[in-house]
Design a protein around this motif. Structure first.
Motif, mmCIF file in Angstrom:
data_model
loop_
_atom_site.group_PDB
_atom_site.id
_atom_site.type_symbol
_atom_site.label_atom_id
_atom_site.label_comp_id
_atom_site.label_asym_id
_atom_site.label_seq_id
_atom_site.Cartn_x
_atom_site.Cartn_y
_atom_site.Cartn_z
ATOM 1 N N VAL A 141 28.134 45.599 45.251
ATOM 2 C CA VAL A 141 28.537 46.893 44.684
ATOM 3 C C VAL A 141 29.774 46.725 43.801
ATOM 4 C CG1 VAL A 141 29.461 49.172 45.254
ATOM 5 C CG2 VAL A 141 27.497 48.277 46.499
ATOM 6 N N ALA A 142 30.754 45.971 44.309
ATOM 7 C CA ALA A 142 31.948 45.713 43.496
ATOM 8 C C ALA A 142 31.589 44.941 42.226
ATOM 9 C CB ALA A 142 32.976 44.939 44.322
ATOM 10 N N LEU A 143 30.629 44.000 42.340
ATOM 11 C CA LEU A 143 30.185 43.239 41.176
ATOM 12 C C LEU A 143 29.542 44.157 40.134
ATOM 13 C CD1 LEU A 143 29.477 40.575 39.714
ATOM 14 C CD2 LEU A 143 27.434 40.450 41.163
ATOM 15 N N ALA A 144 28.702 45.089 40.570
ATOM 16 C CA ALA A 144 28.067 46.013 39.638
ATOM 17 C C ALA A 144 29.105 46.885 38.933
ATOM 18 C CB ALA A 144 27.058 46.886 40.384
ATOM 19 N N MET A 145 30.109 47.338 39.674
ATOM 20 C CA MET A 145 31.160 48.154 39.056
ATOM 21 C C MET A 145 31.952 47.330 38.048
ATOM 22 S SD MET A 145 32.501 50.257 42.404
ATOM 23 C CE MET A 145 33.798 51.035 41.457
ATOM 24 N N GLY A 146 32.256 46.067 38.410
ATOM 25 C CA GLY A 146 33.010 45.213 37.491
ATOM 26 C C GLY A 146 32.231 44.932 36.211
ATOM 27 N N LEU A 147 30.927 44.689 36.336
ATOM 28 C CA LEU A 147 30.117 44.454 35.149
ATOM 29 C C LEU A 147 30.005 45.712 34.291
ATOM 30 C CD1 LEU A 147 27.246 42.228 36.603
ATOM 31 C CD2 LEU A 147 29.085 41.523 35.064
ATOM 32 N N ASP A 199 37.817 45.507 23.788
ATOM 33 C CA ASP A 199 38.716 44.404 24.178
ATOM 34 C C ASP A 199 37.861 43.240 24.682
ATOM 35 O OD1 ASP A 199 40.744 42.766 24.961
ATOM 36 O OD2 ASP A 199 41.724 44.223 26.291
ATOM 37 N N PRO A 200 37.332 42.419 23.753
ATOM 38 C CA PRO A 200 36.437 41.329 24.175
ATOM 39 C C PRO A 200 37.080 40.355 25.155
ATOM 40 C CG PRO A 200 36.309 41.678 21.815
ATOM 41 C CD PRO A 200 37.471 42.490 22.292
ATOM 42 N N GLU A 201 38.376 40.088 24.975
ATOM 43 C CA GLU A 201 39.034 39.130 25.874
ATOM 44 C C GLU A 201 39.081 39.662 27.312
ATOM 45 O OE1 GLU A 201 42.812 38.105 24.367
ATOM 46 O OE2 GLU A 201 42.051 37.067 22.578
ATOM 47 N N ALA A 202 39.432 40.933 27.481
ATOM 48 C CA ALA A 202 39.459 41.530 28.830
ATOM 49 C C ALA A 202 38.057 41.565 29.424
ATOM 50 C CB ALA A 202 40.052 42.937 28.766
ATOM 51 N N ALA A 203 37.052 41.870 28.552
ATOM 52 C CA ALA A 203 35.671 41.884 29.046
ATOM 53 C C ALA A 203 35.246 40.507 29.506
ATOM 54 C CB ALA A 203 34.744 42.400 27.942
ATOM 55 N N ALA A 204 35.644 39.469 28.750
ATOM 56 C CA ALA A 204 35.290 38.106 29.148
ATOM 57 C C ALA A 204 35.936 37.738 30.476
ATOM 58 C CB ALA A 204 35.704 37.130 28.050
ATOM 59 N N ALA A 205 37.210 38.159 30.665
ATOM 60 C CA ALA A 205 37.884 37.886 31.938
ATOM 61 C C ALA A 205 37.188 38.586 33.096
ATOM 62 C CB ALA A 205 39.349 38.319 31.842
ATOM 63 N N MET A 206 36.735 39.820 32.848
ATOM 64 C CA MET A 206 36.044 40.559 33.913
ATOM 65 C C MET A 206 34.684 39.924 34.221
ATOM 66 S SD MET A 206 37.001 44.465 32.792
ATOM 67 C CE MET A 206 36.293 45.180 34.243
ATOM 68 N N VAL A 207 33.988 39.435 33.192
ATOM 69 C CA VAL A 207 32.720 38.750 33.424
ATOM 70 C C VAL A 207 32.943 37.464 34.216
ATOM 71 C CG1 VAL A 207 30.816 37.535 32.299
ATOM 72 C CG2 VAL A 207 31.560 39.758 31.440
ATOM 73 N N ASP A 208 34.024 36.756 33.875
ATOM 74 C CA ASP A 208 34.340 35.531 34.623
ATOM 75 C C ASP A 208 34.638 35.850 36.084
ATOM 76 O OD1 ASP A 208 34.939 32.607 34.536
ATOM 77 O OD2 ASP A 208 36.904 33.338 35.213
ATOM 78 N N GLU A 209 35.352 36.937 36.327
ATOM 79 C CA GLU A 209 35.637 37.352 37.701
ATOM 80 C C GLU A 209 34.347 37.739 38.420
ATOM 81 O OE1 GLU A 209 38.250 40.725 40.105
ATOM 82 O OE2 GLU A 209 38.478 40.488 37.928
ATOM 83 N N ALA A 210 33.444 38.421 37.683
ATOM 84 C CA ALA A 210 32.166 38.798 38.278
ATOM 85 C C ALA A 210 31.342 37.562 38.624
ATOM 86 C CB ALA A 210 31.396 39.695 37.319
ATOM 87 N N HIS A 211 31.447 36.536 37.787
ATOM 88 C CA HIS A 211 30.732 35.297 38.082
ATOM 89 C C HIS A 211 31.203 34.695 39.402
ATOM 90 C CE1 HIS A 211 29.844 30.915 37.547
ATOM 91 N NE2 HIS A 211 28.655 31.432 37.225
ATOM 92 N N GLY A 212 32.518 34.745 39.640
ATOM 93 C CA GLY A 212 33.046 34.257 40.919
ATOM 94 C C GLY A 212 32.564 35.103 42.086
ATOM 95 N N GLU A 213 32.456 36.442 41.883
ATOM 96 C CA GLU A 213 31.944 37.308 42.942
ATOM 97 C C GLU A 213 30.491 36.988 43.259
ATOM 98 O OE1 GLU A 213 33.364 39.744 44.784
ATOM 99 O OE2 GLU A 213 35.312 39.167 43.990
#
Length: 388
Positions: free
Chosen positions: A211-217, A227-241
């Motif tokens: 659920v947290a992963l879906a919200m982050g994505l 903000d592509p850089e922030a989006a990339a960081a959030m995608v990277d965090e989602a990958h870890g989740e």
């Protein structure tokens, strides 16, 4: 000047005591109550059987007879309780009638119920015996009271024999059925607890993480253009989740039934458990063939639970696991050189293990003196794995 009016010690009478012991009075009361209870039972047995048999040519005769036999079961239960309270006779309760779907199957099961028929026979023969015991006990209480304890014991021993012979479970098979019904309840409760644990682990672990992963994505999608850089960081965090969620799902699947056990058997699966233990564990598996999947799974989870106890509570330096077959039994033995003192009621899951093994005709023996070492021996019935 005061006068001492107390009686000298030498002239005092001993305290008043009952002539007979407590058990003797219980036996006497049982014998005196035999007559009225035997009269009630005899009248019930004659009426229920006579009415049921005489009306058997009609549609209500056999159901009445079945109801009479069911009532006889209740009277037998009352007689066992009376014998237990007054004579100290410990008789197992017969197993209840199996549940039937439909009127005719119930009627047939009730009519051929051996417990009901033996209780009816008990009530038939109790009337002359009740008259005899009442008369002898009453006359002995008035005339032969010096030998009444011996008379009461002899007559009550005959009562004990009747209760054991006619009101106890019919044979070993009936007692076995009662045991299996109890074990079935344990298996059902265990399965329900396992399902609740799996549901809780999914809800609190992988589901919450997904659920947290879906919200982050979703947030990353909104920021993708701004903000592509922030989006990339959030995608990277989602990958870890995602990796963490996958690991939690693997752990959960391993807890249900590990893949290594299915693919490679007990030796490899127990070695994998031993590698995760906090103390060195020596594993010895001496099996020429694999047991049935259910038995193999119970053996695996039994050793897993015991090694977890070694890691958490034993304070041991080393442990060992041995598995071998002897005849039609699979034996497990887990030893550790820890502090000992383990008990079935010590809150370490030992009681649950004993119940699970008992539910499949297994045995669980714990030897854990204070100061150690601790040895747990478990037996399971051997069932061969069906050929593919």
């Amino acid at each position: 000047m005061s006068v001492d009016t107390e009686t000298p010690d030498s002239d005092r009478l001993p305290p008043v005591r009952l002539a007979y012991g407590r058990q003797t009075w219980k036996e006497i009361s049982f014998l005196l109550a035999n007559l009225p209870i035997a009269l009630v039972g005899f009248v019930y047995a004659v009426a229920s059987v006579a009415v049921g048999v005489s009306l058997s040519v009609t549609v209500i005769g056999l159901p009445l007879l079945a109801l009479g036999l069911a009532g006889a079961r209740g009277m037998g239960r009352a007689e066992r309780a009376r014998a237990r309270a007054l004579l100290g006779v410990r008789v197992e309760e017969p197993s209840p009638l199996p549940r039937q779907h439909g009127f005719l199957p119930w009627l047939w099961a009730a009519l051929k119920d051996p417990v009901g028929w033996r209780t009816v026979l008990y009530m038939f023969i109790r009337l002359p015996w009740g008259v005899l015991t009442f008369a002898v006990a009453l006359v002995s209480l008035i005339v032969l009271w010096p030998v009444l304890p011996f008379v009461a014991r002899g007559l009550s021993n005959a009562d004990r024999a009747m209760v054991r012979g006619l009101l106890s479970p019919s044979d070993e098979l009936e007692r076995r059925i009662a045991e299996l019904e109890t074990d079935r309840g344990v298996v059902v409760d265990t399965a329900a607890a396992d399902l609740r644990r799996i549901e809780r682990d999914l809800h609190d672990g992988a589901q919450a993480r997904l659920v947290a992963l879906a919200m982050g994505l979703g947030l990353a999608k909104e920021k993708l253009l701004e903000d592509p850089e922030a989006a990339a960081a959030m995608v990277d965090e989602a990958h870890g989740e995602v990796k963490l969620a996958l690991q939690e799902l693997r752990d959960l699947a391993r807890g249900i039934h590990p893949a290594v056990l299915t693919d490679r058997g007990l030796n490899a699966a127990l070695s994998a458990i031993a590698a995760r233990c906090t103390v060195p564990v020596r594993v010895t598996v001496d099996l020429t063939e694999r047991p049935a999947e259910a038995i193999e799974g119970i053996a695996y989870f039994t050793v897993s639970e015991l090694l977890q106890n070694v890691s958490k509570h034993a304070q041991a330096r080393s442990a060992s696991v041995e598995v071998w077959r002897r005849g039609d039994r699979l034996l497990l033995q887990v030893r550790d050189d820890g502090r000992g003192g383990a008990r079935l009621d010590g809150g370490t899951g030992m009681a649950g293990l004993a119940e699970r093994l008992g539910a499949v005709d297994g045995l669980f023996v714990l030897d854990s003196p204070e100061g150690g070492p601790t040895t747990v021996t478990a037996e399971l019935p051997w069932r061969a794995r069906p050929s593919a």
